[in-house]
Design a protein around this motif. Structure first.
Motif, short mmCIF file in Angstrom:
data_model
loop_
_atom_site.label_atom_id
_atom_site.label_comp_id
_atom_site.label_asym_id
_atom_site.label_seq_id
_atom_site.Cartn_x
_atom_site.Cartn_y
_atom_site.Cartn_z
N PHE A 28 -22.74 24.79 30.76
CA PHE A 28 -21.53 25.05 31.29
C PHE A 28 -20.72 23.60 31.79
CE2 PHE A 28 -22.82 29.43 31.25
CZ PHE A 28 -21.90 29.76 30.75
N PHE A 29 -21.64 22.77 32.00
CA PHE A 29 -21.14 21.23 32.88
C PHE A 29 -21.59 20.22 32.11
CE2 PHE A 29 -21.28 24.65 36.02
CZ PHE A 29 -19.87 24.67 36.50
N GLY A 30 -22.10 20.37 30.99
CA GLY A 30 -22.37 19.19 30.00
C GLY A 30 -23.81 18.58 30.61
N TRP A 31 -23.95 17.28 29.89
CA TRP A 31 -25.19 16.68 29.93
C TRP A 31 -25.46 15.97 31.29
CZ3 TRP A 31 -28.23 18.00 26.03
CH2 TRP A 31 -27.85 18.34 25.00
N PRO A 35 -15.69 23.09 34.33
CA PRO A 35 -16.66 23.92 33.54
C PRO A 35 -15.86 24.16 32.17
CG PRO A 35 -15.21 24.95 35.11
CD PRO A 35 -14.91 23.65 35.18
N ALA A 36 -16.88 24.14 31.00
CA ALA A 36 -16.74 24.43 29.94
C ALA A 36 -17.81 24.61 29.00
CB ALA A 36 -15.84 23.36 29.08
N GLY A 67 -15.17 17.66 26.02
CA GLY A 67 -14.97 16.50 25.60
C GLY A 67 -16.14 15.46 25.72
N PRO A 68 -16.61 15.09 26.82
CA PRO A 68 -17.91 13.94 26.94
C PRO A 68 -19.12 14.56 26.33
CG PRO A 68 -17.12 14.76 28.94
CD PRO A 68 -16.34 15.46 28.27
N VAL A 112 -14.18 8.75 34.31
CA VAL A 112 -14.62 10.45 34.12
C VAL A 112 -13.17 11.25 34.62
CG1 VAL A 112 -16.85 10.08 34.60
CG2 VAL A 112 -15.53 10.35 36.68
N ASP A 113 -12.03 10.67 35.14
CA ASP A 113 -11.07 11.47 35.77
C ASP A 113 -10.78 12.64 34.84
OD1 ASP A 113 -11.10 10.48 38.12
OD2 ASP A 113 -9.37 9.00 37.89
N GLY A 114 -10.89 12.34 33.92
CA GLY A 114 -10.43 13.51 32.69
C GLY A 114 -11.34 14.71 32.58
N TRP A 115 -12.44 14.42 32.79
CA TRP A 115 -13.60 15.16 32.58
C TRP A 115 -13.86 16.13 33.96
CZ3 TRP A 115 -16.87 10.95 30.44
CH2 TRP A 115 -16.13 10.26 29.15
N THR A 116 -13.26 15.86 34.94
CA THR A 116 -13.74 16.42 36.27
C THR A 116 -12.47 17.66 36.97
OG1 THR A 116 -13.00 14.64 37.65
CG2 THR A 116 -14.97 14.40 36.94
N MET A 117 -13.11 18.14 37.63
CA MET A 117 -12.45 19.27 38.28
C MET A 117 -13.11 19.65 39.84
SD MET A 117 -11.42 22.82 36.73
CE MET A 117 -10.06 22.14 35.39
N ALA A 118 -12.18 20.09 40.61
CA ALA A 118 -12.63 20.43 42.03
C ALA A 118 -13.47 21.56 41.72
CB ALA A 118 -11.56 20.82 42.80
N THR A 119 -14.70 21.60 42.66
CA THR A 119 -15.36 22.86 42.61
C THR A 119 -14.69 24.15 43.02
OG1 THR A 119 -16.36 22.68 44.66
CG2 THR A 119 -17.48 21.25 42.86
N PRO A 120 -15.10 25.29 42.59
CA PRO A 120 -14.29 26.60 43.10
C PRO A 120 -14.43 26.61 44.65
CG PRO A 120 -15.93 27.19 41.30
CD PRO A 120 -16.18 25.74 41.57
N LEU A 121 -15.35 26.08 45.41
CA LEU A 121 -15.39 26.50 46.73
C LEU A 121 -14.47 25.29 47.52
CD1 LEU A 121 -19.30 26.82 47.54
CD2 LEU A 121 -17.36 28.47 47.74
#
Lengths: 350, 546
Positions: A38-41, A146-147, A153-154, A171-180
């Motif tokens: 879900f979160f890549g390598w 999460p994907a 992408g990466p 990495v800016d394009g591949w990241t996201m705030a965590t749910p919490l």
């Protein structure tokens, strides 16, 4: 004939520490697999890098302390510390953040206190808390979006390059705030429905995170089944979290809901793999219940009213402080005694 | 089936019991020499009542315990006393102790025996005397004199008599085979002990890995109607409790917990809670002593281990050297790496095969290096708590270990160090291969040493203080006496003076008399002064010789 002279017992059937640690590593693999899915390598690269740094720093400090290097490396405890950090750190955490976390865990939190068995604090969590305080930006902005692995992408090479370069812009394009994190910061100004519309939550509780937590939960059951850990700490941890959430967080427009607490963030990893580190945990069953419940309650307190979105590291460390105190007041009642002997060396005899 | 309880912790080590139960008990025969230690029990050693060169008969008392707690020793066969001297005895330290060495003459000639047909016509104390005179002490390993154990303090009413047939240690099958083959003796002995104690409940505890033994005992209880003993056994209502196999269920405290749910108070004995437990072999010995008039001169010994070709149980005479038994069991000398007397959990290693079988020797293990490998090097304690999980006494083995290692004995004692029964379960499971029991033994030894020192110091201080007090008192008394004398003297003087004055007043010559008396005194003083001067003058003239 010269016979072997040894004190009883002569028979042994122990699972050596090295095997115990190996089982911990194996039981954590489903969780790592879910993270990759879900979160890549990033997590895999972090785990490998952290274990490598852990073994190297353990070897170096053992050499400095004039201890047999191979004998101690074989116990696999340094590898477990590396693994736990690799599993906990953000997927795109720059290499040096991971290295600082691991080195401080092994060198300061573990070896400077006397090595295996003598550390009062959970080494991995010391490392984690240290980098969380020291590099707050790197520790909050590097969480992967999460994907599914094949949708993202990466690829492996991109991820490795990003971690190795340590450049935030990459990495800016591949990241996201965590749910919490998202929930905590948005809920003050939005309704629960508005907050949950964010893609980090997905369709379920928290996209990807729910599977990662479920996988660590499954691994935790394996550890309990193998009698490597007992149920007391995880049960008390999760129980306290549930109780706190039901007691204070029933309003989803104000606080993250219960399932979010259980299935987002590091809850299951913390409950089954981190809080159960025997060296820094309480020992008696009663003590373990208190210790676990304390961590669960602190996790809720810090997540809800503290400055950090997740709180496993701080909660574990705070309860580590309390362990000697808990241990002194929770000895079991020995056979043939009316009650347990509490306290340090009280003169009262029972 | 009566209710059973569980005890905390415990382990399930590999049993290795089938190896020695494949064959019936074999008679070991008479070895060339028998070495009989004077102390095979807890208490004071027996004192020889024979001299070197004496011919003795089988069953004859050769050493008796006249003072203190103890039981006599008997000649296991007829022969000649060859020597009374120090020989290696079975002891963890490998020490030597005084033994009577008997050279058998091969005739195996009995002394006069006095079997009792109906013990119930006797007084209970008479039966206890028979048990004592037969030299019976606990055969499960403790070696506590049986007659003393069967005479609890008058304020302890015994409600339960437990016969310990759990035999939870791996390898050992001596009790198992005794129950299978000598069930009648076991039941008869138990019946005698039950008659002495008159308990409400009489229960034999057997682990469920010994079904044959349980069956044999049931048959013995229900079977033969004709003998007196069997009738008595029926009247006693002996209960057989098959308990789950878990080490150390055969520990006295654990078995009592399993069978009654009660706990022996810390520092106390089972009699404190109205329970007495006895061993299977002890019961059989009591039966032989009462019904056959045979003293304790032999026992069943399990001789086992992978270094033996013909392992099994042997009916061996006391004093039989271990090497004689090992030879009979087919020892392969190249294979044996460790010789253990007792079980693999609580037994101790032997330094030599020259030691004899004694009343408490239940098992000899000749183990190969593969079977009982040397422990790997000790690693750091990771506080995993496995030790606490398996501790049957609910101690904190890990904390005890830390304190023992740091010589913090007071803290270790506070965590109930002395409740540890040294069963070895903690060491058995320790993932870091820490010899935990060894640490506890060390700590116990240190504490006992300190207590002995403290006791000695206290005694010395008490003696010193008593002496000081006595000296002060004497001084005081002396003072008093002197004062009394002075007072008496002054009183006497006063009366005298008063009388004199009275007389003077009467006679009118007071002044004259006084003047003449003081003149006399002055003269005397002058003489004295002169003589002292003279003396000191002569002294100064003499050169010091020393």
């Amino acid at each position: 004939m010269a016979f072997v002279q040894q004190s009883s017992p002569h028979a042994h059937h122990a699972r050596p520490t090295s095997k115990v640690m190996l089982w911990v590593i194996l039981a954590a693999l489903p969780g790592l697999l879910a993270q990759i899915l879900f979160f890549g390598w990033g997590n895999l690269i972090n785990v490998v890098w952290c274990i490598a740094v852990a073994l190297a720093s353990e070897a170096a400090i053992l050499k400095l302390r004039s201890k047999p290097v191979a004998f101690f490396l074989k116990d696999n405890t340094a590898a477990v510390t590396g693994l736990l950090l690799g599993l906990s750190l953000p997927q795109f955490a720059p290499w040096w953040v991971s290295a600082v976390a691991v080195i401080s865990a092994i060198v300061i939190a573990k070896q400077l206190y006397g090595g295996l068995g003598s550390n009062p604090f959970n080494p991995a969590m010391v490392g984690y808390a240290l980098v969380l305080i020291s590099f707050p930006v790197a520790m909050t902005t590097n969480w992967a979006e999460p994907a599914l692995l094949w949708d993202r992408g990466p690829g492996f090479g991109d991820t490795l390059a990003a971690i190795a370069s340590g450049q935030q812009t990459v990495v800016d394009g591949w990241t996201m705030a965590t749910p919490l994190d998202e929930y905590k910061h948005k809920i003050a100004t939005h309704t629960a429905a508005e907050v949950l519309a964010h893609p980090t939550f997905g369709d379920g509780v928290a996209k990807g995170w729910e599977w990662v937590n479920a996988a660590f939960l499954a691994g935790g059951f394996v550890l309990i089944g193998l009698r490597i850990i007992t149920w007391h700490i995880p049960a008390a941890f999760l129980g306290a979290l549930v109780v706190m959430s039901l007691a204070f967080g029933s309003n989803a427009d104000q606080y993250a809901p219960l399932l979010m607490h259980l299935l987002a963030g590091g809850t299951m990893l913390g409950a089954f793999f981190i809080a159960t580190d025997p060296v820094s945990a309480a020992t008696s069953h009663q003590g373990k219940l208190i210790y676990g419940a304390g961590i669960g309650a602190l996790v809720y307190l810090i997540r809800s009213w503290g400055n950090y979105p997740d709180a496993v590291a701080f909660s574990v460390l705070l309860m580590n402080f309390a362990v000697p105190f808990i241990d002194h007041y929770t000895p079991p009642r020995t056979y043939g005694h009316r009650k347990a002997r509490r306290g340090i060396t009280g003169r009262g005899r029972s | 089936m009566a209710q059973l309880w569980d005890f905390s912790g415990g382990i399930h080590p590999t049993e290795h019991k089938q190896r020695s139960t494949a064959h019936a008990i074999r008679a070991a025969g008479i070895p060339g020499l028998l070495v009989l230690p004077l102390q095979q029990h807890i208490g004071a050693p027996a004192e020889p009542v024979v001299a070197v060169g004496d011919r003795v008969l089988k069953g004859q008392t050769i050493a008796d315990a006249s003072r203190g707690m103890g039981v006599p020793v008997h000649a296991p066969t007829s022969g000649t006393i060859e020597s009374i001297a120090g020989y290696p005895v079975p002891h963890p330290s490998g020490m030597t102790d005084t033994c009577i060495v008997l050279k058998p003459d091969g005739k195996d000639e009995w002394c006069e025996r006095y079997p009792i047909s109906d013990y119930r016509t006797l007084d209970r104390n008479q039966v206890l005397d028979i048990i004592r005179a037969a030299g019976i002490s606990g055969m499960g390993g403790s070696g506590f004199p049986t007659d003393i154990k069967l005479s609890p303090p008058p304020d302890c009413k015994i409600h339960t008599l437990v016969l310990n047939g759990a035999e939870c240690e791996p390898y050992i099958t001596a009790d198992d085979m005794t129950m299978r083959e000598k069930a009648n003796e076991v039941i008869a002995g138990l019946t005698v002990m039950a008659w002495i104690l008159d308990p409400e409940r009489c229960v034999i505890g057997i682990e469920d890995n010994k079904p044959e033994a349980a069956v044999a005992l049931r048959v013995a209880i229900q079977g033969a109607q004709d003998t007196q003993a069997a009738k008595a056994a029926k009247a006693t209502k002996i209960e057989i409790a098959v308990i789950p196999t878990k080490y150390p269920s055969g520990g006295e405290k654990q078995l009592i917990q399993v069978l009654t749910g009660m706990e022996v108070p810390s520092g106390g004995i089972p009699a404190d809670i109205g329970i007495i437990s006895q061993n299977i072999g002890t019961a059989a010995a009591v039966a032989r002593a009462v019904f056959d008039g045979t003293p304790l001169i032999g026992r069943i010994v399990t001789v086992t281990g992978e270094a033996l070709e013909k392992p099994g149980n042997f009916d061996a005479l006391l004093g039989t050297p271990v090497d004689y038994l090992l030879e009979q069991a087919g020892l392969q000398p190249d294979l044996v790496s460790r010789l253990v007397l007792g079980g693999p959990m609580m037994g101790y290693t032997l330094t030599t095969t020259a030691v004899p079988v004694i009343k408490t020797s239940n098992c000899i293990i000749a183990a190969t290096a593969h079977e009982l490998p040397a422990s790997p090097p000790e690693q750091a304690c990771i506080r995993c708590g496995q030790c606490a999980e398996v501790c049957p006494m609910e101690l904190l083995p890990q904390q005890l270990f830390w304190h023992a290692k740091a010589d913090e004995f007071e803290k270790a004692e506070h965590l109930n160090l002395f409740d540890c029964i040294e069963c070895g379960a903690c060491s058995y499971v320790c993932p870091s291969s820490i010899p935990l029991v060894q640490y506890y033994r060390y700590a116990k030894g240190e504490v006992r040493g300190q207590r002995a020192e403290q006791f000695k110091a206290d005694r010395a201080r008490e003696r010193f203080e008593a002496r000081q007090q006595r000296l002060e008192r004497e001084q005081h008394e002396k003072e008093l006496r002197r004062k009394e004398r002075a007072k008496a003297a002054s009183d006497a003087q006063a009366t005298k003076n008063a009388a004199a004055e009275k007389a003077a007043v009467v006679g009118g010559e007071v002044i004259d008399k006084r003047a003449s008396r003081s003149a006399l005194v002055e003269q005397a003083l002058a003489r004295k002064k002169a003589s002292t001067k003279k003396a000191s003058a002569t002294q100064t003239k003499t050169p010091p010789t020393e």
